[in-house]
Design an enzyme around this catalytic site. Structure first.
Site, PDB file in Angstrom:
ATOM      1  CE1 TYR A   1      -1.959  -0.028  -8.119  1.00  8.13           C
ATOM      2  CE2 TYR A   1      -2.028  -1.576  -9.926  1.00  8.13           C
ATOM      3  CZ  TYR A   1      -1.444  -0.503  -9.309  1.00  8.13           C
ATOM      4  OH  TYR A   1      -0.368   0.077  -9.876  1.00  8.13           O
ATOM      5  CD  GLU A   2      -1.388  -4.329  -3.613  1.00  8.54           C
ATOM      6  OE1 GLU A   2      -1.748  -4.833  -2.532  1.00  8.54           O
ATOM      7  OE2 GLU A   2      -0.805  -4.972  -4.508  1.00  8.54           O
ATOM      8  N   GLY A   3      -6.408  -2.418  -2.432  1.00 11.89           N
ATOM      9  CA  GLY A   3      -7.426  -1.843  -1.536  1.00 11.89           C
ATOM     10  C   GLY A   3      -7.856  -0.475  -2.030  1.00 11.89           C
TER      11      GLY A   3
ATOM     12  NE  ARG B   1      -4.080  -2.048   1.756  1.00 14.57           N
ATOM     13  CZ  ARG B   1      -5.101  -2.410   2.514  1.00 14.57           C
ATOM     14  NH1 ARG B   1      -5.163  -2.030   3.786  1.00 14.57           N
ATOM     15  NH2 ARG B   1      -6.059  -3.158   2.028  1.00 14.57           N
TER      16      ARG B   1
END
Lengths: 598, 598
Positions: free
Chosen positions: A439-441, A298
């Protein structure tokens, strides 16, 4: 078209004067990161970024990665660039020296990562994911896994992936269905389909090491039944070399809005009897391990936002300096001027510049805190720094990526009609940037993490510590005899009050009715990022004021820092009170409306 | 994938209760626009939009328009759709009955235009530009030009273009170089290259009528030497039919970020001796005529922003209702729910919905004022309404298009990873929307027009009149015994105060130092749009409160209006004070920085 240029002057400013490298270099294991070594690394990385990666950015966008019969071919020149990247040792920069890495502090590698992202974000994704795989294996892998995989991954001979998402389970990992059945010989056989796997298949390296979330047969339902496995594309032979092809197949790759150079794979595991995998750590703790990797990932995606912002800014500035149009506003002369002279174009450039510098400074503060939290001899200091890192990771990820979309969009706007024509290149940055808040949350996931785990759980303690630290800076701004610093101080004062109000609201309402603060979670994240960025710009302004008073050199640079900090205060930080109001008042409308009236 | 659905319920709300059609239908020439006729037209237009235009939106994006040897082929199905469009009489909707039009008020045709844009904005551009050509010829064309061109353009058998931009002259029309030499027989020969010509070449119609800005040989320099010419692709024969091919050639079309279905042409005039053209009106007054067309075109581009916002919202809402992920926040149940239940997804949907409804209501208010300014028997009333229209055109254009980019970007975000995959369709709306703040004058150009010609020139009189009108609504909100209306009133009160502060600043500084208010011109435009949208949502809330009190039917719709207005107040209008601060304080940083430090 000009290539990417690493913003070395501002990076040196951060390392020398804002987040001193000297303090990080005193940490055990960071002693080699002297100023000389670090600046040499930044210079070399800048050359590699401009000379090798940047020229491949357009061809990657235009040609994309191509799928055929399960094989993926990257764009022309990419294989060679990756070979050079590995040979020059760039892949190993921040890795543990025990496995061949160079052990550089995150503070330094963060700036190098920003360069890769600015030069060619689709390329940079590959080593970014490899680093995630390295961290998971380093942290929880068995001795055998470490011995087999780490040297190859650290050198970059093999690359890594994070294999989480399934068609029915996006952000909701509790729904993961891929099965892993133990074979009694220490291996598992995996079966299932995974989607959105970045660099899940490619031709840059001889092997790909997938880190896969899956369920063992007797696993409990939900997130507590998920385990993490290493599943290589080719099974490694004892004593080195590659053995049989594993039962994992790239079914297709996505046709995406941007990052065309980076293949996004659909992977089928176990179509022919089961893909061989090895458990990482213990069964059922996969999500916990994945979260460790994910925090690093992140932060790394936040750096993508900063790199893309810088690149979009450079391109827009070049255009604004070269494009002659109209005359100087308010002047008598009928001579045509470059559009950089027009106040609105300046506003847009300054918005891009000030947000990019604020984000860079903030990311470096978090990177330095990461180094301290990992290596400081004093446990209390480690813990306090970790709390700051935990608080700021969702902010760096969420805020810097949302800002990257806005910055790249402004970059298009500065180009006018030319920005809408693909050959100009400005539009690519917008298309590339648009994935970063997803992406990645997604930003929504980051914000939920922020208000829940980082604010409500400690009842605002970490946020209060940050507010105290920023208030200190606000006090210093008031004590200098400077109208400019006082103006920045006024905005910072309002920003802090806004952040306090919003934090109190989140702490007070999260338990009784979690839905209310959740409507304002993203505005809260935006507010925290905005104020934290203002804090860093205020610190930069204090340094610049000091240097100018001392009559130090580079007065132009320091005057520009002051102007940029002032601009940030009036154009970005000025939004803080409105954001706090949205957090505190904004739940009513969203919760009142009936579903069928949407 | 669902097709576009015309938002008839909200459109009827606007026409029946917010900007009453009855008032417009009392104007001379608008008598036929009864409620029955209008609602039938909207219903039919909605069917055409959903059934014919919407299904061609994706194929237009994917296949695009193709150039070959100077000819441009539109995407499969587009020719047939255009034929149906013309045969059904849609092209003539708002045109003068004298030339075969149906003379519908702008209030009604604006809503129909919104539908075309929502269904297929790349297609809708073609009739939009034809209408511009019609207006110029109607207004200033000779009797011969009117007789030859208007019936064909009104029916849609021929299409029109606006030919302004040259490579060295984008927004700066003073630099136009294309030459027009009189031939002594009433014709001119034109020579020059023009770029960014929307539908400058295509296969939808048998002839294309270019309206071209060019300079006559003895013309003064700058904007005062520009004349406007009609240059058809094929020369019309006396008595009807098409004659010789004119000397205008499509050299290429652009590869753009979006609106792929709409060809953007580079046109070469006079490569073989000169393109034959006819002067429109008088020599040297071309820019003046073009500005008349441009005002209509700017409003029309604002409608593109609204249409795209509505479409992006519909797609995101469909996805949010179907996509199951996670469980209900704060509930015990472990059952998976559609993501529309998640507070952050609701926030994003409501942001799209509330801004779209606010923009629609505002555009209709401006459209109704346009009708009144054109047709009202009382000159004072006409003048007063024209001042409102003039004030709001740059706002509708600038604000609605900037919001469209944000709305379409939110639409992508709601889809998560699926939004980044092109086949989902969400990304196309973002790519399409991104041109709208650029063409027909960038947001910077709109904002410069706003603060200069619309605010500073009358020393804020038109803005003050608007503020008085909104304050009236604020007063009504306070007099109803409703906490919800009071909350909206509080935000509106702050918004009005902010708008007053910012207007005073612009009026006070524009003369002494035009650069200072110019830095804040776009934030000022944003502020005015935000408050004007809040005014319309507040009016809508008052109506809804009244209807609910009366126990009228459709209580769900009216409750939703109240919730949406409340949401707008807390999430959009809440930004107003910060924007005013940026306008008033924000010039320092941007003007202080030295060029070489950017």
């Amino acid at each position: 078209m000009k290539e990417y240029t690493a913003p070395l002057r501002d990076m040196h400013f951060v390392l020398r004067e804002l987040t001193p490298l000297e303090e990080v270099a005193r940490l055990p294991g960071c002693e080699d990161a002297t100023r000389e070594v670090t600046e040499a690394i930044l210079t070399e990385a800048g050359k590699f970024a401009s000379g090798v990666l940047s020229p491949l950015n357009r061809v990657g966008d235009r040609e994309g990665a191509r799928w055929r019969d399960g094989e993926v071919t990257t764009a022309p020149g990419w294989r060679d660039a990756y070979r050079q990247f590995v040979e020059a040792g760039w892949n190993a920069l921040s890795c543990d020296p025990e496995h061949g890495g160079q052990g550089l502090p995150r503070l330094v590698s963060a700036l190098v990562d920003e360069m890769w992202n600015g030069a060619n974000v689709a390329f940079a994704l590959c080593p970014m994911l490899t680093r995630g795989a390295i961290e998971a294996i380093e942290l929880r892998g068995s001795e055998a896994l470490r011995r087999t995989y780490l040297p190859k991954l650290v050198s970059g001979e093999w690359t890594g992936t994070m294999v989480l998402t399934e068609p029915q389970a996006g952000s909701d990992l509790a729904s993961v269905r891929t099965r892993a059945v133990p074979q009694g010989d220490g291996t598992y056989k995996l079966e299932g389909q995974k989607i959105f796997i970045t660099y899940g298949e490619h031709d840059l390296a001889e092997n790909i090491v997938h880190l896969v979330l899956a369920r063992t047969p007797d696993a409990p339902e939900g997130v507590k039944g998920i385990s993490l496995f290493v599943v290589p594309k080719f099974l490694p032979k004892e004593g080195g070399g590659l053995g049989a092809r594993n039962d994992v197949r790239c079914v297709s790759i996505e046709h995406k809005l941007g990052i065309h150079g980076s293949p996004t794979a659909v992977l089928a595991f176990g179509d022919q009897g089961g893909a061989v995998g090895w458990l990482v750590g213990e069964e059922h703790r996969g999500l916990e391990y994945m979260f460790i990797m994910m925090n690093a990932a992140r932060f790394a995606v936040g750096l993508e936002g900063i790199g893309i912002s810088e690149r979009a800014y450079q391109r827009a500035l070049d255009y604004a300096r070269e494009r002659l149009q109209g005359t100087e506003l308010g002047a008598r002369s009928r001579e045509r001027v470059a559009i950089v002279r027009h106040p609105d174009v300046r506003r847009m450039l300054m918005l891009m510049k000030s947000r990019t510098e604020a984000m860079r400074a903030l990311a470096c503060a978090v990177a330095a805190a990461t180094d301290t939290a990992r290596r400081h001899p004093d446990a209390a200091r480690r813990q306090e720094r970790q709390a700051f890192v935990d608080l700021m990771i969702p902010v760096v990820k969420g805020w810097a990526t949302e800002m990257a979309v806005e910055n790249a969009s402004l970059g298009v706007q500065i180009h006018g009609g030319m920005g809408y024509v693909e050959e100009t290149g400005a539009a690519q940055h917008l298309r590339d940037a648009r994935i970063t808040p997803i992406y990645e949350g997604t930003t929504g996931i980051q914000a939920a993490d922020l208000i829940g785990r980082k604010i409500a759980r400690d009842r605002g303690a970490a946020a209060a510590a940050l507010i105290r630290e920023v208030r200190e800076v606000e006090g210093q701004l008031g004590r200098r005899d400077s109208a400019l610093l006082a103006a920045i101080g006024a905005r910072l004062h309002e920003g802090l009050a806004a952040l306090e109000r919003a934090t109190e609201f989140v702490v007070g309402t999260y338990g009784p009715d979690v839905r209310r603060p959740s409507v304002g979670a993203v505005p809260f994240l935006d507010l925290l990022g905005t104020v934290a960025g203002g804090w860093q710009m205020a610190r930069a302004a204090l340094v610049a004021h000091q240097r100018l008073g001392e009559g130090a050199g580079e007065a132009g640079f320091y005057r520009a820092k002051l102007a940029t900090a002032r601009f940030y205060a009036d154009h970005v930080l000025a939004r803080a009170p409105g954001l706090a109001l949205t957090v505190v008042e904004g739940a009513e409308g969203a919760l009142a409306i009936e579903d069928d009236q949407l």
